[in-house]
Design a protein around this motif. Structure first.
Motif, PDB file in Angstrom:
ATOM      1  N   LEU A 160       0.817  -1.211   0.000  1.00  0.00           N
ATOM      2  CA  LEU A 160       0.000   0.000   0.000  1.00  0.00           C
ATOM      3  C   LEU A 160       0.854   1.267   0.000  1.00  0.00           C
ATOM      4  O   LEU A 160       0.559   2.238  -0.705  1.00  0.00           O
ATOM      5  CB  LEU A 160      -0.944  -0.004   1.201  1.00  0.00           C
ATOM      6  CG  LEU A 160      -2.116  -0.989   1.130  1.00  0.00           C
ATOM      7  CD1 LEU A 160      -2.885  -0.983   2.451  1.00  0.00           C
ATOM      8  CD2 LEU A 160      -3.040  -0.623  -0.002  1.00  0.00           C
ATOM      9  N   ILE A 161       1.910   1.259   0.779  1.00  0.00           N
ATOM     10  CA  ILE A 161       2.814   2.418   0.811  1.00  0.00           C
ATOM     11  C   ILE A 161       3.472   2.594  -0.556  1.00  0.00           C
ATOM     12  O   ILE A 161       3.570   3.707  -1.084  1.00  0.00           O
ATOM     13  CB  ILE A 161       3.862   2.254   1.932  1.00  0.00           C
ATOM     14  CG1 ILE A 161       3.180   2.378   3.295  1.00  0.00           C
ATOM     15  CG2 ILE A 161       4.971   3.306   1.793  1.00  0.00           C
ATOM     16  CD1 ILE A 161       4.075   2.073   4.463  1.00  0.00           C
ATOM     17  N   PHE A 162       3.921   1.479  -1.165  1.00  0.00           N
ATOM     18  CA  PHE A 162       4.539   1.536  -2.493  1.00  0.00           C
ATOM     19  C   PHE A 162       3.536   2.055  -3.528  1.00  0.00           C
ATOM     20  O   PHE A 162       3.857   2.904  -4.352  1.00  0.00           O
ATOM     21  CB  PHE A 162       5.059   0.156  -2.890  1.00  0.00           C
ATOM     22  CG  PHE A 162       5.628   0.111  -4.273  1.00  0.00           C
ATOM     23  CD1 PHE A 162       6.879   0.662  -4.539  1.00  0.00           C
ATOM     24  CD2 PHE A 162       4.921  -0.454  -5.327  1.00  0.00           C
ATOM     25  CE1 PHE A 162       7.406   0.634  -5.808  1.00  0.00           C
ATOM     26  CE2 PHE A 162       5.436  -0.487  -6.600  1.00  0.00           C
ATOM     27  CZ  PHE A 162       6.687   0.059  -6.854  1.00  0.00           C
ATOM     28  N   TYR A 173       3.745   5.475  -5.704  1.00  0.00           N
ATOM     29  CA  TYR A 173       3.691   5.394  -7.168  1.00  0.00           C
ATOM     30  C   TYR A 173       2.585   6.304  -7.717  1.00  0.00           C
ATOM     31  O   TYR A 173       2.790   7.046  -8.676  1.00  0.00           O
ATOM     32  CB  TYR A 173       3.471   3.944  -7.598  1.00  0.00           C
ATOM     33  CG  TYR A 173       3.514   3.745  -9.086  1.00  0.00           C
ATOM     34  CD1 TYR A 173       4.707   3.861  -9.781  1.00  0.00           C
ATOM     35  CD2 TYR A 173       2.361   3.454  -9.805  1.00  0.00           C
ATOM     36  CE1 TYR A 173       4.744   3.693 -11.157  1.00  0.00           C
ATOM     37  CE2 TYR A 173       2.378   3.292 -11.170  1.00  0.00           C
ATOM     38  CZ  TYR A 173       3.582   3.406 -11.850  1.00  0.00           C
ATOM     39  OH  TYR A 173       3.618   3.245 -13.197  1.00  0.00           O
ATOM     40  N   VAL A 174       1.422   6.295  -7.081  1.00  0.00           N
ATOM     41  CA  VAL A 174       0.316   7.147  -7.506  1.00  0.00           C
ATOM     42  C   VAL A 174       0.677   8.619  -7.313  1.00  0.00           C
ATOM     43  O   VAL A 174       0.390   9.468  -8.162  1.00  0.00           O
ATOM     44  CB  VAL A 174      -0.980   6.779  -6.747  1.00  0.00           C
ATOM     45  CG1 VAL A 174      -2.073   7.824  -6.941  1.00  0.00           C
ATOM     46  CG2 VAL A 174      -1.465   5.409  -7.173  1.00  0.00           C
ATOM     47  N   MET A 183       2.285  13.835  -9.660  1.00  0.00           N
ATOM     48  CA  MET A 183       3.246  14.928  -9.795  1.00  0.00           C
ATOM     49  C   MET A 183       3.726  15.060 -11.245  1.00  0.00           C
ATOM     50  O   MET A 183       3.881  16.178 -11.758  1.00  0.00           O
ATOM     51  CB  MET A 183       4.425  14.728  -8.845  1.00  0.00           C
ATOM     52  CG  MET A 183       4.047  14.853  -7.367  1.00  0.00           C
ATOM     53  SD  MET A 183       3.169  16.369  -6.960  1.00  0.00           S
ATOM     54  CE  MET A 183       4.468  17.556  -7.163  1.00  0.00           C
ATOM     55  N   ASP A 184       3.977  13.939 -11.926  1.00  0.00           N
ATOM     56  CA  ASP A 184       4.379  13.973 -13.332  1.00  0.00           C
ATOM     57  C   ASP A 184       3.278  14.592 -14.193  1.00  0.00           C
ATOM     58  O   ASP A 184       3.546  15.423 -15.075  1.00  0.00           O
ATOM     59  CB  ASP A 184       4.705  12.570 -13.851  1.00  0.00           C
ATOM     60  CG  ASP A 184       6.013  12.038 -13.299  1.00  0.00           C
ATOM     61  OD1 ASP A 184       6.813  12.840 -12.765  1.00  0.00           O
ATOM     62  OD2 ASP A 184       6.247  10.814 -13.423  1.00  0.00           O
ATOM     63  N   SER A 185       2.047  14.201 -13.952  1.00  0.00           N
ATOM     64  CA  SER A 185       0.943  14.751 -14.742  1.00  0.00           C
ATOM     65  C   SER A 185       0.761  16.237 -14.458  1.00  0.00           C
ATOM     66  O   SER A 185       0.484  17.017 -15.371  1.00  0.00           O
ATOM     67  CB  SER A 185      -0.348  13.988 -14.473  1.00  0.00           C
ATOM     68  OG  SER A 185      -0.772  14.186 -13.148  1.00  0.00           O
TER      69      SER A 185
END
Length: 130
Positions: free
Chosen positions: A12-14, A18-19, A24-26
Motif C-alpha cells: 500500500l505504501i509503495f 507510485y500514484v 506529480m508527473d501529470s
C-alpha cells in the motif's frame, strides 16, 4: 499472519508513492502544456501586430508619397517611343550556329538527373534478375 499484514502495508505504501509520483508527473506536464499555450498565444499576438505593421507600411498611398518625395520619376507618356536604329546591338552569340544551345543542354542534363530511373554513381546499378 503478521508477515502478510506487513507485506500488504508495504504494498500500500509503495502504491501510494507510485500514484503520488504519477500525479506529480501529470501536474508538471499540465503546467508545461499551459506554458506552451501561453507562449503560442504570445507568438500569435506578435505575428498579428507584425502583420498590421506590414499592412501599414505596404499601404499604396504611403508608398506613393515616398516615391514622390524620394524618387525623381516623371509620368510615362503614351507617345514615348524610339526608333529601332537606337536600340542597343544584339549581344554576340556564345556558340556557333551548328552547335547545340548550351542552356538547352544544361536543362536536358538537369532533367536527366531528376529522372527517377537514373541511378547516381555512388549507388551501383541494380542487376535485372530474370
Amino acid at each position: 499472519m503478521r508477515i502478510i499484514h506487513l507485506l500488504v502495508i508495504g504494498a500500500l505504501i509503495f502504491a501510494a508513492a507510485y500514484v503520488y509520483r504519477i500525479k506529480m508527473d501529470s501536474t508538471a506536464r499540465v503546467e508545461k502544456v499551459l506554458r506552451l499555450h501561453a507562449e503560442i498565444r504570445e507568438q500569435r499576438d506578435a505575428i498579428a501586430s507584425l502583420r498590421s505593421e506590414w499592412a501599414k507600411l505596404d499601404a499604396p498611398h504611403r508608398l506613393q508619397g515616398l516615391s514622390d518625395r524620394h524618387l525623381q520619376l516623371k509620368p510615362v507618356n503614351g507617345t514615348q517611343y524610339d526608333q529601332l536604329k537606337n536600340l542597343p546591338e544584339r549581344p554576340p552569340r556564345m556558340f556557333r550556329p551548328g552547335e547545340p544551345d548550351p542552356i538547352g543542354a544544361m536543362l536536358n542534363t538537369i532533367e536527366a538527373a531528376s529522372d527517377p530511373d537514373n541511378v547516381t554513381g555512388s549507388v551501383p546499378q541494380p542487376e535485372d534478375k530474370q
